[in-house]
Design a protein around this motif. Structure first.
Motif, short mmCIF file in Angstrom:
data_model
loop_
_atom_site.label_atom_id
_atom_site.label_comp_id
_atom_site.label_asym_id
_atom_site.label_seq_id
_atom_site.Cartn_x
_atom_site.Cartn_y
_atom_site.Cartn_z
N ASN A 46 3.62 -1.20 -1.99
CA ASN A 46 2.37 -1.11 -1.23
C ASN A 46 1.19 -1.58 -2.08
O ASN A 46 0.30 -0.78 -2.41
CB ASN A 46 2.15 0.32 -0.74
N PRO A 47 1.17 -2.87 -2.42
CA PRO A 47 0.09 -3.36 -3.29
C PRO A 47 -1.23 -3.46 -2.53
O PRO A 47 -1.24 -3.71 -1.32
CB PRO A 47 0.59 -4.74 -3.70
N PRO A 48 -2.35 -3.25 -3.20
CA PRO A 48 -3.65 -3.38 -2.54
C PRO A 48 -4.00 -4.85 -2.30
O PRO A 48 -3.58 -5.72 -3.07
CB PRO A 48 -4.61 -2.74 -3.53
N PRO A 49 -4.78 -5.14 -1.27
CA PRO A 49 -5.17 -6.53 -1.02
C PRO A 49 -6.20 -7.04 -2.00
O PRO A 49 -6.45 -8.25 -2.07
CB PRO A 49 -5.76 -6.47 0.40
N ALA A 50 -6.81 -6.14 -2.79
CA ALA A 50 -7.80 -6.57 -3.78
C ALA A 50 -7.81 -5.58 -4.93
O ALA A 50 -7.56 -4.38 -4.76
CB ALA A 50 -9.19 -6.65 -3.15
N LEU A 51 -8.07 -6.09 -6.12
CA LEU A 51 -8.18 -5.27 -7.32
C LEU A 51 -9.53 -5.53 -7.98
O LEU A 51 -9.95 -6.68 -8.13
CB LEU A 51 -7.08 -5.63 -8.33
N PHE A 52 -10.18 -4.46 -8.40
CA PHE A 52 -11.41 -4.55 -9.18
C PHE A 52 -11.03 -4.40 -10.65
O PHE A 52 -10.40 -3.39 -11.02
CB PHE A 52 -12.41 -3.48 -8.75
N ILE A 97 -7.36 3.50 -12.84
CA ILE A 97 -8.14 4.69 -12.57
C ILE A 97 -8.19 4.99 -11.07
O ILE A 97 -7.97 4.11 -10.24
CB ILE A 97 -9.56 4.59 -13.15
N GLY A 98 -8.49 6.24 -10.75
CA GLY A 98 -8.51 6.68 -9.35
C GLY A 98 -9.90 6.82 -8.78
O GLY A 98 -10.09 7.51 -7.78
N THR A 99 -10.86 6.15 -9.40
CA THR A 99 -12.24 6.10 -8.91
C THR A 99 -12.65 4.64 -8.82
O THR A 99 -11.86 3.74 -9.12
CB THR A 99 -13.19 6.83 -9.87
N GLY A 100 -13.90 4.40 -8.42
CA GLY A 100 -14.41 3.04 -8.52
C GLY A 100 -14.44 2.60 -9.97
O GLY A 100 -14.47 3.44 -10.88
N PRO A 101 -14.45 1.29 -10.24
CA PRO A 101 -14.38 0.81 -11.63
C PRO A 101 -15.63 1.13 -12.45
O PRO A 101 -15.61 0.96 -13.67
CB PRO A 101 -14.22 -0.70 -11.46
N TYR A 118 -10.20 0.80 -5.83
CA TYR A 118 -11.33 1.39 -5.11
C TYR A 118 -12.63 0.66 -5.47
O TYR A 118 -12.86 0.35 -6.63
CB TYR A 118 -11.44 2.88 -5.42
N PRO A 119 -13.49 0.42 -4.50
CA PRO A 119 -14.73 -0.32 -4.75
C PRO A 119 -15.68 0.46 -5.66
O PRO A 119 -15.58 1.68 -5.78
CB PRO A 119 -15.33 -0.49 -3.35
N PRO A 120 -16.60 -0.24 -6.31
CA PRO A 120 -17.61 0.44 -7.12
C PRO A 120 -18.31 1.53 -6.30
O PRO A 120 -18.59 1.37 -5.12
CB PRO A 120 -18.57 -0.69 -7.49
#
Length: 377
Positions: free
Chosen positions: A98-104, A174-178, A203-205
Motif C-alpha cells: 500500500n505505497p503512498p502516491p506521494a512522499l515528502f 516519521i508519522g507527522t508532517g516532514p 503526510y503533508p507539512p
C-alpha cells in the motif's frame, strides 16, 4: 491565499492533501498518466477510480492554507516531493502492498535507494539494549548499509545517532508532517538526519502527531528496507508491528536474543519462536540480505542507465560507465578524500546528480565514501 498554479507538482500536492484511502489516488494517477490530468479529470472519473466523497470534495476544492504551507515548504532546496510516477520513487516501496502516491522528503532522496536495514526497538531500552543498538548500527553502517528507523525515543534515536558517524548514512520515516518533530525534543536530531541523510513522510507539512499515523509509518519503514532488526521489545511493542509488516512485505526479520529475565527481550523471543532469524552480530544480518541488496543495486543502475556487471567474477574496469557526466566525475575524483562541494565546483553537476552517480560507483566498488568525502579505489 494560495492559488493552484497549473502543473504537476501543485496537482500532486492537492492529491496528497485529499486524505482518505491511497489506492484510489494511485489508480487515478495510473489512469490519467500524471497528477495534473488526474486533478483536471471529472468528478465522475474520480468516483470511478474509487475516491470517497470526502476525497472528491478535497480534489474539487483544495484546502488553500494547507496547500500554501506545502508550497512554501517545497521552496527549500533540500525539500522534495516524489510522486507515484517519479523515476526517483523508491523501488522497494513501489513494490509494497500500500505505497503512498506521494512522499515528502527532507534531505537526499537517493538515500531511499541505498540498501538499508530498519533498526527498531524499545523506547526505554536497558543498558545492554543501548549497547546492542550502537554496536549493530555501527557495524552495519561501516559495511555501507544505511540505517532506517522512526526517529522515536530509545533504540530509534540511538540507531540514527550512531549511523550519522558511519559510512552507510541514515534516513528516518516519521508519522507527522516532514516539518514537525515528534517527540518535540528530537528536533535537532531530525535536522541532523535531514542534513546528512533523509527524513521521509507520507503526510503533508503541518500534519500533527496522531496515534494511527505511527503504525502506518511503520509499513513504510518496513517496505523501504531490506530487513528489520529488532534490538529489544516488550511483548506489546510498536517494533513488533514493524517486524510483522516487514514479514508481510517479504522482508527479512531479525531479532537479538536477551535474558529470559529481561521483560524487554520477550518480544524478540516471541519473534524468534515465530520464525525471525536470531542474530548475535551484524554479519548475521549482512549474510541474509546480500541477494536483495544486489537486486536493489541493479535497480539503481538501471534507473541511472549504468551497465550492470554480468559476470561477478570478472574484474571491474578502472573507468566509470561511458557517460560524459560519469567521465567528468571520475576526473574530478582523486585518491585523496574529496567533499561534495568540491565535486560540484569541479564538475558543474548538481548535488542530486552527483549523489546518484557516486552511489552507483560505490556499489560497483570504484569509490569509497567516509564522512561525506569520496575517494577513488
Amino acid at each position: 491565499m494560495a492559488s493552484l498554479v497549473p502543473g504537476d507538482t501543485d496537482a500532486l500536492l492537492v492529491l496528497a492533501l485529499s486524505g482518505g484511502p491511497l489506492r484510489p489516488l494511485r489508480t487515478l494517477l495510473d489512469q490519467c498518466g500524471d497528477a495534473a490530468h488526474a486533478l483536471s479529470a471529472t468528478a465522475t472519473a474520480w468516483r470511478k477510480a474509487g475516491c470517497t466523497p470526502g476525497q472528491c470534495r478535497a480534489l474539487a476544492t483544495p484546502d488553500a492554507a494547507a496547500l500554501e504551507r506545502a508550497q512554501c515548504w517545497l521552496q527549500h532546496p533540500r525539500h522534495h516531493l516524489l510522486g507515484w510516477h517519479d523515476p526517483d520513487y523508491p523501488p522497494l516501496l513501489r513494490d509494497s502492498s500500500n505505497p503512498p502516491p506521494a512522499l515528502f522528503v527532507d534531505g537526499d532522496p537517493t538515500r531511499l535507494w541505498r540498501p538499508a536495514i530498519a533498526v527498531v526497538g524499545s523506547r526505554n531500552p536497558s543498558a545492554g539494549g543501548r549497547d546492542n543498538a550502537r554496536e549493530f548500527a555501527a557495524a552495519l553502517a561501516a559495511a555501507g548499509i544505511a540505517i532506517g528507523s522512526g526517529l522515536a525515543a530509545g533504540v530509534d534515536a540511538i540507531a540514527h545517532q550512531t549511523a550519522l558517524t558511519g559510512d552507510g548514512g541514515t534516513f528516518a520515516v516519521i508519522g507527522t508532517g516532514p516539518d514537525i518533530a515528534y517527540p518535540r525534543h528530537h528536533g535537532p536530531l531530525q535536522e541532523q538526519v535531514a542534513a546528512n541523510g533523509a527524513v521521509v513522510s507520507e503526510y503533508p507539512p503541518g500534519t500533527p502527531p496522531r496515534g494511527g499515523q505511527f503504525p502506518a509509518r511503520n509499513r513504510l519503514l518496513a517496505a523501504l528496507t531490506l530487513g528489520t532488526l529488532v534490538i529489544e521489545a516488550a511483548e506489546r511493542s510498536g517494533a513488533l508491528i514493524t517486524a510483522r509488516l516487514a514479514a508481510e512485505a517479504g522482508r527479512e526479520v531479525f531479532a537479538v536474543p536477551g535474558s529470559i529475565h529481561n521483560p524487554m527481550a520477550r518480544g524478540c523471543h516471541r519473534l524468534i519462536r515465530d520464525g525471525a532469524t536470531l542474530v548475535t552480530g551484524a554479519g548475521d544480518v549482512l549474510d541474509e540480505v546480500a541477494n536483495l541488496a544486489g537486486e536493489l543495486a541493479g535497480a539503481l543502475q538501471k534507473r541511472l542507465h549504468a551497465p550492470i556487471q554480468s559476470d561477478p567474477e570478472a574484474p571491474l574496469p578502472a573507468p566509470p560507465p561511458p557517460d560524459p557526466d560519469y567521465q567528468r566525475l571520475w576526473q574530478a575524483l582523486g585518491h585523496d578524500p574529496t567533499g561534495m562541494d568540491s565535486l560540484i565546483e569541479r564538475t558543474g553537476l548538481t548535488a542530486a546528480s552527483l549523489s546518484s552517480m557516486l552511489l552507483v560507483m560505490e556499489l560497483e566498488g570504484k569509490v569509497s565514501a567516509a564522512h561525506g568525502r569520496y575517494t577513488r579505489i
